[in-house]
Motif scaffolding. Structure first.
Motif, mmCIF file in Angstrom:
data_model
loop_
_atom_site.group_PDB
_atom_site.id
_atom_site.type_symbol
_atom_site.label_atom_id
_atom_site.label_comp_id
_atom_site.label_asym_id
_atom_site.label_seq_id
_atom_site.Cartn_x
_atom_site.Cartn_y
_atom_site.Cartn_z
ATOM 1 N N LEU A 257 0.833 -1.207 0.000
ATOM 2 C CA LEU A 257 0.000 0.000 0.000
ATOM 3 C C LEU A 257 0.866 1.254 0.000
ATOM 4 O O LEU A 257 0.562 2.238 -0.694
ATOM 5 C CB LEU A 257 -0.926 -0.012 1.223
ATOM 6 N N GLU A 258 1.941 1.223 0.792
ATOM 7 C CA GLU A 258 2.836 2.380 0.837
ATOM 8 C C GLU A 258 3.499 2.608 -0.517
ATOM 9 O O GLU A 258 3.634 3.752 -0.974
ATOM 10 C CB GLU A 258 3.895 2.173 1.920
ATOM 11 N N ILE A 259 3.909 1.516 -1.158
ATOM 12 C CA ILE A 259 4.527 1.637 -2.480
ATOM 13 C C ILE A 259 3.519 2.170 -3.489
ATOM 14 O O ILE A 259 3.852 3.007 -4.341
ATOM 15 C CB ILE A 259 5.086 0.276 -2.934
ATOM 16 N N ALA A 260 2.268 1.695 -3.392
ATOM 17 C CA ALA A 260 1.230 2.183 -4.302
ATOM 18 C C ALA A 260 1.011 3.680 -4.108
ATOM 19 O O ALA A 260 0.856 4.437 -5.079
ATOM 20 C CB ALA A 260 -0.070 1.419 -4.068
ATOM 21 N N ASP A 261 1.012 4.129 -2.835
ATOM 22 C CA ASP A 261 0.837 5.552 -2.556
ATOM 23 C C ASP A 261 2.031 6.352 -3.069
ATOM 24 O O ASP A 261 1.867 7.433 -3.657
ATOM 25 C CB ASP A 261 0.655 5.765 -1.053
ATOM 26 N N LEU A 262 3.238 5.826 -2.838
ATOM 27 C CA LEU A 262 4.434 6.506 -3.334
ATOM 28 C C LEU A 262 4.452 6.547 -4.861
ATOM 29 O O LEU A 262 4.886 7.537 -5.462
ATOM 30 C CB LEU A 262 5.689 5.797 -2.810
ATOM 31 N N THR A 263 3.971 5.463 -5.478
ATOM 32 C CA THR A 263 3.899 5.432 -6.942
ATOM 33 C C THR A 263 2.940 6.493 -7.454
ATOM 34 O O THR A 263 3.220 7.182 -8.450
ATOM 35 C CB THR A 263 3.448 4.038 -7.416
ATOM 36 N N ARG A 264 1.790 6.625 -6.755
ATOM 37 C CA ARG A 264 0.827 7.660 -7.140
ATOM 38 C C ARG A 264 1.444 9.052 -6.997
ATOM 39 O O ARG A 264 1.313 9.899 -7.886
ATOM 40 C CB ARG A 264 -0.426 7.546 -6.273
ATOM 41 N N GLN A 265 2.130 9.266 -5.862
ATOM 42 C CA GLN A 265 2.778 10.558 -5.654
ATOM 43 C C GLN A 265 3.858 10.805 -6.707
ATOM 44 O O GLN A 265 4.017 11.930 -7.205
ATOM 45 C CB GLN A 265 3.396 10.613 -4.254
ATOM 46 N N LEU A 266 4.602 9.754 -7.036
ATOM 47 C CA LEU A 266 5.648 9.888 -8.049
ATOM 48 C C LEU A 266 5.049 10.251 -9.404
ATOM 49 O O LEU A 266 5.593 11.094 -10.134
ATOM 50 C CB LEU A 266 6.433 8.578 -8.153
ATOM 51 N N GLN A 267 3.917 9.622 -9.729
ATOM 52 C CA GLN A 267 3.258 9.936 -10.995
ATOM 53 C C GLN A 267 2.779 11.387 -11.018
ATOM 54 O O GLN A 267 2.892 12.078 -12.041
ATOM 55 C CB GLN A 267 2.082 8.980 -11.218
ATOM 56 N N GLU A 268 2.246 11.851 -9.873
ATOM 57 C CA GLU A 268 1.810 13.242 -9.793
ATOM 58 C C GLU A 268 2.994 14.187 -9.948
ATOM 59 O O GLU A 268 2.915 15.193 -10.673
ATOM 60 C CB GLU A 268 1.105 13.485 -8.456
ATOM 61 N N LYS A 269 4.091 13.881 -9.259
ATOM 62 C CA LYS A 269 5.281 14.718 -9.368
ATOM 63 C C LYS A 269 5.856 14.677 -10.783
ATOM 64 O O LYS A 269 6.355 15.692 -11.292
ATOM 65 C CB LYS A 269 6.338 14.252 -8.363
ATOM 66 N N GLN A 270 5.773 13.503 -11.403
ATOM 67 C CA GLN A 270 6.262 13.382 -12.775
ATOM 68 C C GLN A 270 5.437 14.258 -13.714
ATOM 69 O O GLN A 270 5.980 14.911 -14.614
ATOM 70 C CB GLN A 270 6.197 11.914 -13.218
ATOM 71 N N GLN A 271 4.113 14.280 -13.478
ATOM 72 C CA GLN A 271 3.243 15.124 -14.287
ATOM 73 C C GLN A 271 3.558 16.594 -14.058
ATOM 74 O O GLN A 271 3.628 17.391 -15.007
ATOM 75 C CB GLN A 271 1.775 14.833 -13.943
ATOM 76 N N GLN A 272 3.770 16.953 -12.787
ATOM 77 C CA GLN A 272 4.131 18.333 -12.475
ATOM 78 C C GLN A 272 5.464 18.710 -13.114
ATOM 79 O O GLN A 272 5.629 19.825 -13.625
ATOM 80 C CB GLN A 272 4.204 18.524 -10.957
ATOM 81 N N LEU A 273 6.409 17.782 -13.079
ATOM 82 C CA LEU A 273 7.717 18.037 -13.689
ATOM 83 C C LEU A 273 7.576 18.253 -15.188
ATOM 84 O O LEU A 273 8.194 19.165 -15.763
ATOM 85 C CB LEU A 273 8.660 16.866 -13.401
ATOM 86 N N THR A 274 6.762 17.414 -15.830
ATOM 87 C CA THR A 274 6.560 17.547 -17.277
ATOM 88 C C THR A 274 5.946 18.905 -17.620
ATOM 89 O O THR A 274 6.385 19.587 -18.560
ATOM 90 C CB THR A 274 5.655 16.415 -17.788
ATOM 91 N N GLU A 275 4.923 19.298 -16.847
ATOM 92 C CA GLU A 275 4.279 20.589 -17.091
ATOM 93 C C GLU A 275 5.255 21.741 -16.845
ATOM 94 O O GLU A 275 5.287 22.718 -17.609
ATOM 95 C CB GLU A 275 3.059 20.727 -16.189
ATOM 96 N N THR A 276 6.048 21.630 -15.778
ATOM 97 C CA THR A 276 7.031 22.675 -15.471
ATOM 98 C C THR A 276 8.078 22.782 -16.571
ATOM 99 O O THR A 276 8.483 23.883 -16.970
ATOM 100 C CB THR A 276 7.711 22.377 -14.120
ATOM 101 N N GLN A 277 8.525 21.616 -17.063
ATOM 102 C CA GLN A 277 9.514 21.625 -18.143
ATOM 103 C C GLN A 277 8.939 22.260 -19.407
ATOM 104 O O GLN A 277 9.647 22.985 -20.126
ATOM 105 C CB GLN A 277 9.984 20.196 -18.420
#
Length: 226
Positions: free
Chosen positions: A160-180
């Protein structure tokens, strides 16, 4: 035992007297025993599994009797079978020798066999119940969680923790893409603005220098410069 070995060696010369067969209950042939029990469900197990020594010792303890029971009779049967005997003669000869030693009867031996079967089935039921508790299928009363159950809970928690971290990572990845993307656009705007300024500055400077040189040339030649 030495007596078993001696009986096995003499088994081929041993004949069952008809009078003895008439006075003693007949032993049910193995084929008939198998037919009679074929309707009973057999316990499931992995055919390729090799039992551990601790389990073999545990089962051996369940089959330990007073030396006058079916477990002892089986030892005699296996001893004679190792000497080359088989079939009805094997079981009848083993019984005759066994009965001569301790006065056993066929009914008593079969009752003893049923007792051992019940003990094995009962022990298996207990082990299966404990196994279900260990893997979390059932919950025993007043029983501490097993190591397997604790590890299963830990595995689920980490998953569950990994799933939550994966979700957060995906959100951060999306934010990074938009920022770039925004950064790229801003860089392009900045470069375009600088290029525009450079063009304007260069044009003005060029025009200024051109007119200055012309003014110097024409005005100096006319004597206006003092």
């Amino acid at each position: 035992m030495a007596i078993f070995d001696n009986i096995a060696k003499a088994a081929k010369d041993f004949f069952v007297e008809e009078d003895d067969a008439a006075t003693k209950p007949a032993v049910t042939p193995p084929a008939q025993l198998a037919s009679a029990s074929s309707s009973q469900p057999l316990p499931s197990f992995s055919a390729g599994a090799q039992p551990e020594q601790r389990h073999l010792d545990h089962i051996a303890g369940l089959l330990t009797g007073d030396g006058k029971d079916f477990a002892a009779y089986m030892k005699m049967v296996k001893s004679m079978a190792a000497a080359g005997m088989s079939g009805p003669l094997l079981y009848q000869t083993a019984f005759n020798a066994f009965a001569a030693i301790n006065g056993a009867t066929v009914l008593g031996l079969l009752a003893s066999a049923a007792t051992f079967e019940t003990a094995l089935q009962s022990d298996r039921n207990k082990v299966l119940e404990r196994h279900r508790e260990k893997i979390g299928e059932t919950k025993g009363s007043n029983i501490a969680p097993s190591v397997l159950l604790n590890l299963t809970g830990q595995e689920q928690k980490l998953a569950l923790e990994i799933a939550d971290l994966t979700r957060q990572l995906q959100e951060k990845q999306q934010q990074l893409t938009e920022t770039q993307q925004q950064l790229t656009e801003e860089r392009q705007k900045t470069q375009s603005a600088l290029a525009s300024y450079e063009a304007a500055n260069a044009s003005a400077l060029s025009e200024l220098q051109t007119h200055r040189k012309a003014a110097e040339t024409f005005l100096a030649g006319s004597g206006a410069v003092k």
